[in-house]
Design a protein around this motif. Structure first.
Motif, PDB file in Angstrom:
ATOM      1  N   TYR A   6      36.949   1.455  15.363  1.00 39.32           N
ATOM      2  CA  TYR A   6      38.194   1.889  14.751  1.00 39.32           C
ATOM      3  C   TYR A   6      38.967   0.678  14.241  1.00 39.32           C
ATOM      4  CZ  TYR A   6      37.029   6.207  17.025  1.00 39.32           C
ATOM      5  OH  TYR A   6      36.369   7.335  17.418  1.00 39.32           O
ATOM      6  N   LYS A   7      39.617   0.836  13.136  1.00 46.12           N
ATOM      7  CA  LYS A   7      40.474  -0.197  12.570  1.00 46.12           C
ATOM      8  C   LYS A   7      41.922   0.189  12.855  1.00 46.12           C
ATOM      9  CE  LYS A   7      41.416  -2.748   8.344  1.00 46.12           C
ATOM     10  NZ  LYS A   7      41.254  -4.073   8.895  1.00 46.12           N
ATOM     11  N   VAL A   8      42.762  -0.809  13.124  1.00 45.42           N
ATOM     12  CA  VAL A   8      44.184  -0.580  13.383  1.00 45.42           C
ATOM     13  C   VAL A   8      44.997  -1.307  12.320  1.00 45.42           C
ATOM     14  CG1 VAL A   8      46.075  -0.890  15.016  1.00 45.42           C
ATOM     15  CG2 VAL A   8      43.782  -0.362  15.865  1.00 45.42           C
ATOM     16  N   ILE A   9      45.925  -0.585  11.706  1.00 43.69           N
ATOM     17  CA  ILE A   9      46.822  -1.202  10.721  1.00 43.69           C
ATOM     18  C   ILE A   9      48.256  -0.965  11.162  1.00 43.69           C
ATOM     19  CG2 ILE A   9      45.208  -0.992   8.794  1.00 43.69           C
ATOM     20  CD1 ILE A   9      46.828   1.479   7.876  1.00 43.69           C
ATOM     21  N   GLU A  10      49.155  -1.805  10.650  1.00 46.24           N
ATOM     22  CA  GLU A  10      50.577  -1.673  10.955  1.00 46.24           C
ATOM     23  C   GLU A  10      51.284  -1.059   9.758  1.00 46.24           C
ATOM     24  OE1 GLU A  10      53.111  -4.691  13.269  1.00 46.24           O
ATOM     25  OE2 GLU A  10      53.461  -5.151  11.156  1.00 46.24           O
ATOM     26  N   THR A  33      45.500   8.386   1.774  1.00 45.35           N
ATOM     27  CA  THR A  33      44.466   7.459   1.316  1.00 45.35           C
ATOM     28  C   THR A  33      43.464   7.058   2.399  1.00 45.35           C
ATOM     29  OG1 THR A  33      45.902   5.563   1.736  1.00 45.35           O
ATOM     30  CG2 THR A  33      45.924   6.473  -0.496  1.00 45.35           C
ATOM     31  N   LEU A  34      43.738   7.386   3.653  1.00 46.36           N
ATOM     32  CA  LEU A  34      42.835   7.030   4.747  1.00 46.36           C
ATOM     33  C   LEU A  34      42.243   8.286   5.359  1.00 46.36           C
ATOM     34  CD1 LEU A  34      45.112   4.391   6.499  1.00 46.36           C
ATOM     35  CD2 LEU A  34      43.162   3.926   4.999  1.00 46.36           C
ATOM     36  N   ARG A  35      40.959   8.194   5.743  1.00 48.64           N
ATOM     37  CA  ARG A  35      40.293   9.326   6.391  1.00 48.64           C
ATOM     38  C   ARG A  35      40.192   9.083   7.889  1.00 48.64           C
ATOM     39  NH1 ARG A  35      36.458   8.441   2.248  1.00 48.64           N
ATOM     40  NH2 ARG A  35      35.018   7.707   3.813  1.00 48.64           N
ATOM     41  N   ASP A  36      40.058  10.141   8.626  1.00 45.04           N
ATOM     42  CA  ASP A  36      39.814  10.084  10.069  1.00 45.04           C
ATOM     43  C   ASP A  36      40.886   9.328  10.840  1.00 45.04           C
ATOM     44  OD1 ASP A  36      37.475  11.626  10.030  1.00 45.04           O
ATOM     45  OD2 ASP A  36      36.252   9.880   9.523  1.00 45.04           O
ATOM     46  N   PHE A  66      42.146   4.372  12.593  1.00 49.14           N
ATOM     47  CA  PHE A  66      41.265   5.305  11.912  1.00 49.14           C
ATOM     48  C   PHE A  66      39.841   4.816  12.072  1.00 49.14           C
ATOM     49  CE2 PHE A  66      42.859   2.194   8.922  1.00 49.14           C
ATOM     50  CZ  PHE A  66      41.736   1.798   8.189  1.00 49.14           C
ATOM     51  N   LYS A  67      38.899   5.729  11.943  1.00 45.07           N
ATOM     52  CA  LYS A  67      37.498   5.391  12.133  1.00 45.07           C
ATOM     53  C   LYS A  67      37.036   4.465  11.020  1.00 45.07           C
ATOM     54  CE  LYS A  67      33.228   7.507  13.551  1.00 45.07           C
ATOM     55  NZ  LYS A  67      32.536   8.764  13.844  1.00 45.07           N
ATOM     56  N   PHE A  68      36.418   3.363  11.416  1.00 42.35           N
ATOM     57  CA  PHE A  68      35.938   2.352  10.470  1.00 42.35           C
ATOM     58  C   PHE A  68      34.528   2.707  10.062  1.00 42.35           C
ATOM     59  CE2 PHE A  68      34.069  -1.878   9.570  1.00 42.35           C
ATOM     60  CZ  PHE A  68      34.892  -2.236   8.531  1.00 42.35           C
TER      61      PHE A  68
END
Length: 71
Positions: A6-10, A33-36, A66-68
């Motif tokens: 999983y990727k984490v963004i702020e 714009t992001l899935r999952d 979100f799932k990478f």
């Protein structure tokens, strides 16, 4: 369960109404714009003030995962 990454963004969401709406605005925009999307964690709440010290906007800083899918 298979292994996942999983990727984490702020993100920082804003609202003239509430911190809850500010957080929801950030997630709703990210979902365009992001899935999952998996988890949204509120890490900081603050307010933007005008020159008179009155609240102009509520701001919520979130970490969203979100799932990478990789390349």
């Amino acid at each position: 369960m298979s292994d996942s990454v999983y990727k984490v963004i702020e993100l920082i969401g804003t609202s003239g109404e509430s911190w809850e709406k500010a957080a929801a605005n950030a997630v709703e925009q990210a979902a365009k714009t992001l899935r999952d999307l998996r988890v949204a964690e509120v890490v900081k709440l603050d307010m933007q003030l005008d020159a008179k010290g009155e609240v102009e906007a509520y701001r919520a800083k979130l970490n969203v995962s979100f799932k990478f899918e990789g390349a």
